[in-house]
Design an enzyme around this catalytic site. Sequence first.
Site, PDB file in Angstrom:
ATOM      1  N   GLU A   8     -40.480  45.719 -16.827  1.00  0.00           N
ATOM      2  CA  GLU A   8     -39.537  46.384 -15.902  1.00  0.00           C
ATOM      3  C   GLU A   8     -38.615  47.275 -16.716  1.00  0.00           C
ATOM      4  O   GLU A   8     -37.898  46.774 -17.594  1.00  0.00           O
ATOM      5  CB  GLU A   8     -38.695  45.368 -15.123  1.00  0.00           C
TER       6      GLU A   8
ATOM      7  N   GLU B  29     -38.089  36.759 -14.761  1.00  0.00           N
ATOM      8  CA  GLU B  29     -36.654  36.653 -15.119  1.00  0.00           C
ATOM      9  C   GLU B  29     -36.100  35.244 -14.930  1.00  0.00           C
ATOM     10  O   GLU B  29     -35.063  35.062 -14.270  1.00  0.00           O
ATOM     11  CB  GLU B  29     -35.822  37.668 -14.313  1.00  0.00           C
TER      12      GLU B  29
HETATM   13  O1  AHR Z   1     -36.889  45.721  -9.989  1.00  0.00           O
HETATM   14  C1  AHR Z   1     -35.833  45.165  -9.277  1.00  0.00           C
HETATM   15  C2  AHR Z   1     -35.469  43.773  -9.748  1.00  0.00           C
HETATM   16  O2  AHR Z   1     -34.902  43.855 -11.024  1.00  0.00           O
HETATM   17  C3  AHR Z   1     -36.595  42.803  -9.931  1.00  0.00           C
HETATM   18  O3  AHR Z   1     -36.932  42.144  -8.753  1.00  0.00           O
HETATM   19  C4  AHR Z   1     -36.049  41.820 -10.910  1.00  0.00           C
HETATM   20  O4  AHR Z   1     -37.050  41.246 -11.718  1.00  0.00           O
HETATM   21  C5  AHR Z   1     -35.042  42.627 -11.707  1.00  0.00           C
HETATM   22  O5  AHR Z   1     -33.813  41.996 -11.776  1.00  0.00           O
END
Ligand code: AHR
Length: 503
Positions: free
Chosen positions: A291, A172
């Site tokens: 994610e 990210e």
């Molecule tokens: O999964 C939780 C968080 O969400 C992760 O660390 C991040 O990559 C995202 O913002």
Amino acid sequence: MKASVIAHKDFTISKIDDRVYGAFLEHLGRAIYEGIYEPDHPTADKDGMRGDVAKLVKDLNVPVVRYPGGNFVSAYDWEDGIGPREDRPTRLDLAWHTSESNQVGIHEFADWCATVNTEMMLAVNLGSRGVDDARNFLEYVNHPGGSYYSDLRIANGRAEPWNVKMWCLGNEMDGPWQVGHKDADEYGKLAANTARAMRMFDKSLELIVCGSSNSDMKSYPDWERIVLEHTYEHVDYISLHMYFFNPEKETANFLTMAEKLDTYIETVASTIKQVKANKRSKRDVYICFDEWNVWYHSKEQDKKILEGNSGWPHAPGLLEDVYNFEDVLMVGLILNTFIRRSDVVKIACIAQLVNVIAPIMTEKGGPAWAQTIYYPYYFASIFGRGTALDLKVNTPTYDGKYGDNAGYVDVSGVYNEDESTISFFLVNRHGTEAADVDLDLQGFAAGEVIDHQVMTHTNLEAANTAKNQTEVAPRKGEGAKADGGKLSVTLPPYSYQMVRVKV
Ligand code: AHR
């Protein structure tokens, strides 16, 4: 309400990459500590890993687990997690305002992956570190021996390299919350240089560059275009993230977030094509959706720790969303979207796997159990392997906050040639009407129903807890009929189903 579906043997989308059913584990909250690792737990193995959790993970047949973050990785020094445990430093984790004891590092995680029969997907730190960190970590993990870092690994007790194929180039990096956040040009250049160095070590690595943290980011979708312009020839996947939320308790709107997900994938797939064309490139880049999950139930309770008002606790409960029945529907819709988009989405990771926005929950010293969302993930992972069918679906639709023309009946179909089966995953997004669905199986020899699982509940907010672990669980369905190439099934209002036919 009536809906009809045509499934034709020759109309397919793509072979589904098994890794679309992957997961994610971060050094965050109780995901690692009290999640997979709890040396004093009655079920702990010789390495301190919880046997009850390992069993629930193994049952899911998770093909790949991304590690060690997440936001955590952007200020992580992997060297802190190697060598004798008593010598490992405790560090402050800036991402989650906690302490990290480093009692679990790459060796322990790799051993756990072997226990649960999954592959590792590792992220390198491109926040506070860069090319050097990546090349050294890669050498430590993948080089057989005879160099500084590979010999260090051997000295730390692991003779064979782990040969990890999948590597994420940071996490990210578009997010201002990220340690070492960069703009698209800055990150694109760093990612390209890192990828080049990693490929000098091994051309066959599968490299994943960061796309957007979500499709509401101001920089989206230019971020993808700019980053790919720098990296297109050096990477294999662009990573996307998306979390789904419903604090206003508007179920119908919430469930149209699946349409938003679809548009996100479609847009990035087009951006990939645009950059490919600009570059006159012959290679393909795919999407790694590393994610995704529902995340909002725990936001309020986490504020105190995340705003720094609790000091620097080690492994506190964070992001511990307790999932309800409504989330089963959302997760079913997300997985259906990935199956239908399997031509471009090749890897995906539910975020996360244990305790932290996860399908599995644990109590310290106590039980581990399956949250509600465990089940749609389980059914897709176990029975959703094969070829995605390009279904023609005729269903009443509705318009919602996050997308229009949302089919009340949402369905994906997976043909498994080896087993001669089709698995259909169906969600009824209508809150008051049942759906009678007729499926016409064309080009397949007449089939019989071999499995039928139903999830439904009178209370959308019903959840599983340590004391009541099966309040929301699948039950065997009745009434799905297959006859002469026709399959019919009734979906109760707000329900998830899996129907499998032998063909
Ligand atoms: O999964 C939780 C968080 O969400 C992760 O660390 C991040 O990559 C995202 O913002």
